[in-house]
Scaffold this motif. Structure first.
Motif, PDB file in Angstrom:
ATOM      1  N   VAL A  62      25.792  -6.210  20.084  1.00 28.96           N
ATOM      2  CA  VAL A  62      25.414  -4.795  20.058  1.00 28.96           C
ATOM      3  C   VAL A  62      23.993  -4.660  19.514  1.00 28.96           C
ATOM      4  CG1 VAL A  62      27.766  -3.886  19.800  1.00 28.96           C
ATOM      5  CG2 VAL A  62      26.455  -4.485  17.775  1.00 28.96           C
ATOM      6  N   ARG A  63      23.336  -3.589  19.927  1.00 28.35           N
ATOM      7  CA  ARG A  63      21.977  -3.295  19.434  1.00 28.35           C
ATOM      8  C   ARG A  63      22.051  -2.029  18.594  1.00 28.35           C
ATOM      9  NH1 ARG A  63      18.949  -2.580  23.987  1.00 28.35           N
ATOM     10  NH2 ARG A  63      18.453  -4.787  24.017  1.00 28.35           N
ATOM     11  N   VAL A  64      21.376  -2.061  17.457  1.00 22.22           N
ATOM     12  CA  VAL A  64      21.326  -0.895  16.575  1.00 22.22           C
ATOM     13  C   VAL A  64      20.334   0.103  17.165  1.00 22.22           C
ATOM     14  CG1 VAL A  64      20.794  -0.074  14.256  1.00 22.22           C
ATOM     15  CG2 VAL A  64      21.890  -2.291  14.546  1.00 22.22           C
ATOM     16  N   ILE A  65      20.789   1.346  17.349  1.00 21.90           N
ATOM     17  CA  ILE A  65      19.924   2.373  17.946  1.00 21.90           C
ATOM     18  C   ILE A  65      19.633   3.528  16.977  1.00 21.90           C
ATOM     19  CG2 ILE A  65      20.583   1.877  20.326  1.00 21.90           C
ATOM     20  CD1 ILE A  65      22.519   4.269  20.152  1.00 21.90           C
ATOM     21  N   GLY A  66      20.274   3.521  15.828  1.00 17.17           N
ATOM     22  CA  GLY A  66      20.036   4.583  14.865  1.00 17.17           C
ATOM     23  C   GLY A  66      20.844   4.377  13.606  1.00 17.17           C
ATOM     24  N   GLN A  67      20.770   5.370  12.745  1.00 14.59           N
ATOM     25  CA  GLN A  67      21.463   5.278  11.467  1.00 14.59           C
ATOM     26  C   GLN A  67      21.878   6.663  11.023  1.00 14.59           C
ATOM     27  OE1 GLN A  67      18.905   3.964   8.306  1.00 14.59           O
ATOM     28  NE2 GLN A  67      20.571   3.737   6.854  1.00 14.59           N
ATOM     29  N   GLU A  68      23.090   6.764  10.490  1.00 12.68           N
ATOM     30  CA  GLU A  68      23.594   7.984   9.856  1.00 12.68           C
ATOM     31  C   GLU A  68      24.037   7.599   8.452  1.00 12.68           C
ATOM     32  OE1 GLU A  68      26.805   9.513  12.190  1.00 12.68           O
ATOM     33  OE2 GLU A  68      25.480  10.305  13.751  1.00 12.68           O
ATOM     34  N   GLY A  69      23.185   7.777   7.498  1.00 16.60           N
ATOM     35  CA  GLY A  69      23.499   7.359   6.133  1.00 16.60           C
ATOM     36  C   GLY A  69      23.605   5.848   6.075  1.00 16.60           C
ATOM     37  N   SER A  70      24.784   5.347   5.690  1.00 18.38           N
ATOM     38  CA  SER A  70      24.980   3.898   5.623  1.00 18.38           C
ATOM     39  C   SER A  70      25.705   3.357   6.853  1.00 18.38           C
ATOM     40  CB  SER A  70      25.769   3.539   4.356  1.00 18.38           C
ATOM     41  OG  SER A  70      27.050   4.122   4.419  1.00 18.38           O
ATOM     42  N   ILE A  71      25.867   4.181   7.870  1.00 20.91           N
ATOM     43  CA  ILE A  71      26.543   3.771   9.113  1.00 20.91           C
ATOM     44  C   ILE A  71      25.489   3.529  10.183  1.00 20.91           C
ATOM     45  CG2 ILE A  71      28.163   4.455  10.910  1.00 20.91           C
ATOM     46  CD1 ILE A  71      29.553   6.193   8.786  1.00 20.91           C
ATOM     47  N   LEU A  72      25.583   2.377  10.836  1.00 21.90           N
ATOM     48  CA  LEU A  72      24.652   2.055  11.914  1.00 21.90           C
ATOM     49  C   LEU A  72      25.201   2.511  13.243  1.00 21.90           C
ATOM     50  CD1 LEU A  72      23.635  -1.581  10.849  1.00 21.90           C
ATOM     51  CD2 LEU A  72      22.389   0.553  10.442  1.00 21.90           C
TER      52      LEU A  72
ATOM     53  N   GLU B  62      15.137  -0.662   9.123  1.00 23.72           N
ATOM     54  CA  GLU B  62      14.598  -1.971   9.504  1.00 23.72           C
ATOM     55  C   GLU B  62      15.425  -2.623  10.602  1.00 23.72           C
ATOM     56  OE1 GLU B  62      14.604  -4.241   5.914  1.00 23.72           O
ATOM     57  OE2 GLU B  62      12.663  -3.482   5.264  1.00 23.72           O
ATOM     58  N   LEU B  63      16.694  -2.245  10.703  1.00 30.92           N
ATOM     59  CA  LEU B  63      17.609  -2.890  11.643  1.00 30.92           C
ATOM     60  C   LEU B  63      17.580  -2.273  13.033  1.00 30.92           C
ATOM     61  CD1 LEU B  63      20.662  -3.296   9.245  1.00 30.92           C
ATOM     62  CD2 LEU B  63      18.910  -4.988   9.813  1.00 30.92           C
ATOM     63  N   ILE B  64      16.968  -1.099  13.173  1.00 32.13           N
ATOM     64  CA  ILE B  64      16.947  -0.421  14.472  1.00 32.13           C
ATOM     65  C   ILE B  64      16.212  -1.284  15.495  1.00 32.13           C
ATOM     66  CG2 ILE B  64      16.050   1.586  15.728  1.00 32.13           C
ATOM     67  CD1 ILE B  64      16.657   3.242  13.229  1.00 32.13           C
ATOM     68  N   GLY B  65      16.873  -1.463  16.642  1.00 24.57           N
ATOM     69  CA  GLY B  65      16.311  -2.266  17.720  1.00 24.57           C
ATOM     70  C   GLY B  65      16.745  -3.726  17.691  1.00 24.57           C
TER      71      GLY B  65
ATOM     72  N   ASP C 112       1.844  -1.156   5.741  1.00 27.76           N
ATOM     73  CA  ASP C 112       2.061  -2.003   6.905  1.00 27.76           C
ATOM     74  C   ASP C 112       3.549  -2.264   7.103  1.00 27.76           C
ATOM     75  OD1 ASP C 112       2.243  -3.521   4.604  1.00 27.76           O
ATOM     76  OD2 ASP C 112       1.404  -5.320   5.507  1.00 27.76           O
ATOM     77  N   GLN C 113       4.369  -1.826   6.142  1.00 25.35           N
ATOM     78  CA  GLN C 113       5.821  -1.945   6.238  1.00 25.35           C
ATOM     79  C   GLN C 113       6.456  -0.591   5.900  1.00 25.35           C
ATOM     80  OE1 GLN C 113       6.629  -5.080   3.450  1.00 25.35           O
ATOM     81  NE2 GLN C 113       6.418  -6.638   5.018  1.00 25.35           N
ATOM     82  N   PRO C 114       6.381   0.378   6.809  1.00 23.05           N
ATOM     83  CA  PRO C 114       6.875   1.723   6.478  1.00 23.05           C
ATOM     84  C   PRO C 114       8.379   1.800   6.249  1.00 23.05           C
ATOM     85  CG  PRO C 114       6.276   1.575   8.794  1.00 23.05           C
ATOM     86  CD  PRO C 114       5.850   0.286   8.150  1.00 23.05           C
ATOM     87  N   THR C 115       9.142   0.815   6.707  1.00 23.41           N
ATOM     88  CA  THR C 115      10.593   0.853   6.504  1.00 23.41           C
ATOM     89  C   THR C 115      11.039  -0.007   5.332  1.00 23.41           C
ATOM     90  OG1 THR C 115      10.900  -0.947   8.085  1.00 23.41           O
ATOM     91  CG2 THR C 115      11.042   1.304   8.939  1.00 23.41           C
ATOM     92  N   LEU C 116      10.092  -0.447   4.509  1.00 18.04           N
ATOM     93  CA  LEU C 116      10.444  -1.250   3.341  1.00 18.04           C
ATOM     94  C   LEU C 116      11.390  -0.456   2.448  1.00 18.04           C
ATOM     95  CD1 LEU C 116       9.885  -3.912   1.839  1.00 18.04           C
ATOM     96  CD2 LEU C 116       8.074  -2.717   0.619  1.00 18.04           C
ATOM     97  N   ASN C 117      12.452  -1.081   2.030  1.00 22.31           N
ATOM     98  CA  ASN C 117      13.503  -0.483   1.212  1.00 22.31           C
ATOM     99  C   ASN C 117      14.316   0.574   1.954  1.00 22.31           C
ATOM    100  OD1 ASN C 117      12.940  -2.077  -1.005  1.00 22.31           O
ATOM    101  ND2 ASN C 117      11.450  -0.630  -1.813  1.00 22.31           N
TER     102      ASN C 117
ATOM    103  N   VAL D 172      25.493  -8.476   9.706  1.00 24.46           N
ATOM    104  CA  VAL D 172      24.034  -8.400   9.553  1.00 24.46           C
ATOM    105  C   VAL D 172      23.647  -9.368   8.444  1.00 24.46           C
ATOM    106  CG1 VAL D 172      22.080  -6.934   8.972  1.00 24.46           C
ATOM    107  CG2 VAL D 172      24.003  -5.985  10.259  1.00 24.46           C
ATOM    108  N   ALA D 173      22.977 -10.453   8.831  1.00 25.64           N
ATOM    109  CA  ALA D 173      22.591 -11.518   7.889  1.00 25.64           C
ATOM    110  C   ALA D 173      23.832 -11.979   7.130  1.00 25.64           C
ATOM    111  CB  ALA D 173      21.479 -11.044   6.975  1.00 25.64           C
TER     112      ALA D 173
END
Length: 149
Positions: free
Chosen positions: A133-143, A94-97, A84-89, A115-116
């Motif tokens: 800004v809104r997070v729309i994706g991720q490249e490694g550790s860069i949002l 988890e931050l996208i959107g 029920d939490q596919p993005t856990l860890n 972020v927090a």
């Protein structure tokens, strides 16, 4: 060795099964469960069939151990695990959107967002400090972000 095998009783198998199951409780991770159950099964069969030779008991123990382990392996492979939490860890996923505030101005496509209680590197269109800004994706550790202002 032959004397030992001839002297095997159902109590020996039940004791072995009990010891293996107790060791399993202390954290063997499932490895000893099936072997302990196999020993208990052989103990029950040795009780029901008192004339069962020791060699047959050992052979039966090996066979039942393999069969129970294969059964569990097959059963585990058939179970489809959905979460029920596919993005856990997967913190970035988890931050996208979600919307955040620029902490260090995004200039030449790079900056930092708050972020927090942490700060993440952000990549996107130039934005001043304090912009949303809104997070729309991720490249490694860069949002990857898009400017909302």
């Amino acid at each position: 060795m032959a004397t030992f095998l001839q002297a095997l009783s159902f109590w020996d198998w039940l004791a072995l099964g009990t010891v293996l199951l107790i060791l399993e409780v202390f954290g063997a991770g499932g490895y000893l469960l099936w072997i302990g159950l196999a020993a208990a099964c052989v103990g029950v069969l040795a009780f029901l069939l008192p004339g069962l030779p020791g060699e047959a008991q050992v052979l039966l123990f090996g066979l039942v151990s393999v069969l129970t382990a294969l059964y569990w392996w097959y059963r585990q492979r058939r179970v489809i695990r959905t979460s029920d939490q596919p993005t856990l860890n997967l913190r970035g996923q988890e931050l996208i959107g979600k919307t955040f505030v620029v902490h260090q101005a995004i200039a030449n496509g790079r900056g930092r967002i708050k972020v927090a209680d942490g700060v993440w590197i952000a990549k996107g269109a130039d934005a001043p400090v304090g912009a949303r800004v809104r997070v729309i994706g991720q490249e490694g550790s860069i949002l990857l972000v898009e400017n909302l202002d």
